[in-house]
Design a protein around this motif. Structure first.
Motif, PDB file in Angstrom:
ATOM      1  N   GLN A   1       7.850  -4.373  55.392  1.00  0.00           N
ATOM      2  CA  GLN A   1       8.490  -4.200  54.137  1.00  0.00           C
ATOM      3  C   GLN A   1       8.822  -5.365  53.213  1.00  0.00           C
ATOM      4  OE1 GLN A   1       9.643  -3.133  57.304  1.00  0.00           O
ATOM      5  NE2 GLN A   1       8.983  -1.176  57.113  1.00  0.00           N
TER       6      GLN A   1
ATOM      7  N   ARG B   1      15.570   0.521  49.345  1.00  0.00           N
ATOM      8  CA  ARG B   1      14.533   0.667  50.360  1.00  0.00           C
ATOM      9  C   ARG B   1      14.484   1.999  51.195  1.00  0.00           C
ATOM     10  NH1 ARG B   1      15.802  -4.882  51.070  1.00  0.00           N
ATOM     11  NH2 ARG B   1      17.392  -4.554  52.540  1.00  0.00           N
ATOM     12  N   ASN B   2      15.873   2.395  51.416  1.00  0.00           N
ATOM     13  CA  ASN B   2      15.917   3.674  52.381  1.00  0.00           C
ATOM     14  C   ASN B   2      15.482   4.761  51.407  1.00  0.00           C
ATOM     15  OD1 ASN B   2      17.022   2.257  54.325  1.00  0.00           O
ATOM     16  ND2 ASN B   2      19.050   2.764  53.755  1.00  0.00           N
ATOM     17  N   LEU B   3      15.858   4.786  50.076  1.00  0.00           N
ATOM     18  CA  LEU B   3      15.115   5.894  49.256  1.00  0.00           C
ATOM     19  C   LEU B   3      13.809   5.706  49.104  1.00  0.00           C
ATOM     20  CD1 LEU B   3      17.786   5.712  46.311  1.00  0.00           C
ATOM     21  CD2 LEU B   3      17.576   7.524  48.046  1.00  0.00           C
TER      22      LEU B   3
ATOM     23  N   GLN C   1      19.286  -2.698  49.900  1.00  0.00           N
ATOM     24  CA  GLN C   1      19.138  -1.766  51.106  1.00  0.00           C
ATOM     25  C   GLN C   1      18.981  -0.267  50.709  1.00  0.00           C
ATOM     26  OE1 GLN C   1      18.597  -2.981  54.164  1.00  0.00           O
ATOM     27  NE2 GLN C   1      18.055  -0.709  54.863  1.00  0.00           N
ATOM     28  N   ARG C   2      19.615   0.211  49.911  1.00  0.00           N
ATOM     29  CA  ARG C   2      19.763   1.781  49.648  1.00  0.00           C
ATOM     30  C   ARG C   2      18.496   1.978  49.002  1.00  0.00           C
ATOM     31  NH1 ARG C   2      22.364   6.349  48.782  1.00  0.00           N
ATOM     32  NH2 ARG C   2      22.054   7.557  46.939  1.00  0.00           N
TER      33      ARG C   2
ATOM     34  N   LYS D   1      11.575   4.566  51.212  1.00  0.00           N
ATOM     35  CA  LYS D   1      11.034   5.078  52.527  1.00  0.00           C
ATOM     36  C   LYS D   1      11.048   6.655  52.592  1.00  0.00           C
ATOM     37  CE  LYS D   1      12.554   2.871  56.007  1.00  0.00           C
ATOM     38  NZ  LYS D   1      13.631   2.623  57.195  1.00  0.00           N
ATOM     39  N   PHE D   2      12.119   7.385  52.380  1.00  0.00           N
ATOM     40  CA  PHE D   2      12.181   8.973  52.389  1.00  0.00           C
ATOM     41  C   PHE D   2      10.970   9.592  51.103  1.00  0.00           C
ATOM     42  CE2 PHE D   2      16.575   8.037  54.165  1.00  0.00           C
ATOM     43  CZ  PHE D   2      16.147   8.397  55.324  1.00  0.00           C
TER      44      PHE D   2
END
Length: 304
Positions: free
Chosen positions: A206, A25-27, A22-23, A29-30
């Motif tokens: 995603q 995926r967030n990275l 999950q972390r 995305k940013f």
């Protein structure tokens, strides 16, 4: 006799992998947002100097973006050593660099963190059931990182009663409305589904993108005719079959159908390994799988 794994003891490991995935995926995305922002600024600067539309892609702006990406990769891999300030690419003008340098540095930091998470995910993936098989020739082009991302996204594969439920979770199940059945990605491009219908379908771009990358790895691992593995063989067989059966389809549509078939087969094979090796003791047999295999595999009794 296949090795059996303890269902309950797997949960803490899967949870740890889920948190890291999950972390990641967030990275990603940013990082994508910064990449798009940098490319937009490059087009604005380069096209503006030539009196061309600011937002359009041009050969000149694309070339400048390639210089920046090459510089980014060289910094990331250590080919360019950094002592304090991040150096400017020699091909990039100073005024342009002053506008994008902070975003460039931020994106570089995101990529470095993603690399660290990838290494940690690969270490954890080695503790998952059947990691030795995933690393071997049975799943060429898949690898431990993709294995960890799959488990971190889908969770314990034993919890899926059949491969169809896993396909739906990962965005491979078609969506039907008013007698029209299409892939989720097609509905996204063409429109036609309400917010409630999307929520009911539980489609995630995603997750679908992740499976697309799985398929890309399989194709790269068996691209040549003499190097085809069981997945790329299926891929090319389906392409040949669809081209003969449906001459009205475009090459792109045929390719998408073949990829989807190959990706489904991959997920089914991994799911089947987990069901046979990780299921709890209380199970009952049920016929499942792609192409209706004759043999029985175990299904967990789910309490309603």
């Amino acid at each position: 006799m296949p090795k059996k794994y303890d269902y309950e003891k797997l949960q803490p490991l899967i949870t740890r992998i889920h948190v890291l995935a999950q972390r990641r995926r967030n990275l990603v995305k940013f990082k994508t947002r910064f990449t798009n922002s940098i490319q937009g600024t490059v087009r604005w600067y380069v096209n503006g100097s030539m009196n061309k539309p600011f937002i359009e892609k041009t050969p000149e702006s694309d070339e400048m973006c390639r210089f920046i990406e090459k510089h980014h990769k060289a910094l990331l891999t250590g080919k360019i050593q950094v002592n304090g300030t991040i150096p400017k690419p020699k091909e990039v003008d100073e005024p342009l660099w002053l506008q994008i340098d902070m975003r460039f540095i931020a994106r570089l930091q995101f990529d470095q963190e993603i690399q660290n998470i990838n290494k940690e995910l690969e270490k954890l993936a080695k503790q998952l059931p059947f990691a030795d098989r995933v690393e071997g020739p049975e799943f060429p082009g898949f690898g431990l990182l993709n294995y960890a991302l799959l488990i971190g996204t889908a969770g314990n594969l034993v919890d899926y009663q059949n491969p169809g439920k896993l396909w739906k979770q990962m965005g491979l199940a078609p969506i039907t409305k008013n007698g029209i059945t299409q892939a989720g990605s097609t509905w996204r491009m063409q429109g036609g589904l309400s917010a409630e219908e999307w929520a009911e379908a539980k489609y995630s771009p995603q997750r679908r993108s992740m499976v697309w990358n799985f398929g890309a790895g399989l194709i790269r691992a068996g691209g040549g005719k003499k190097e085809r593995n069981r997945y790329t063989k299926l891929y090319y067989d389906v392409k040949k079959y669809e081209a003969k059966k449906r001459p009205d389809l475009t090459p792109r549509q045929i390719d998408l159908r073949a990829r989807r078939k190959m990706e489904k087969r991959l997920l089914r094979d991994i799911w089947q390994m987990w069901r046979e090796g990780c299921a709890p003791s209380k199970v009952k047999p049920v016929k499942v799988g792609l192409n209706k295999p004759k043999r029985m595999i175990e299904r967990r009794r789910l309490s309603m």
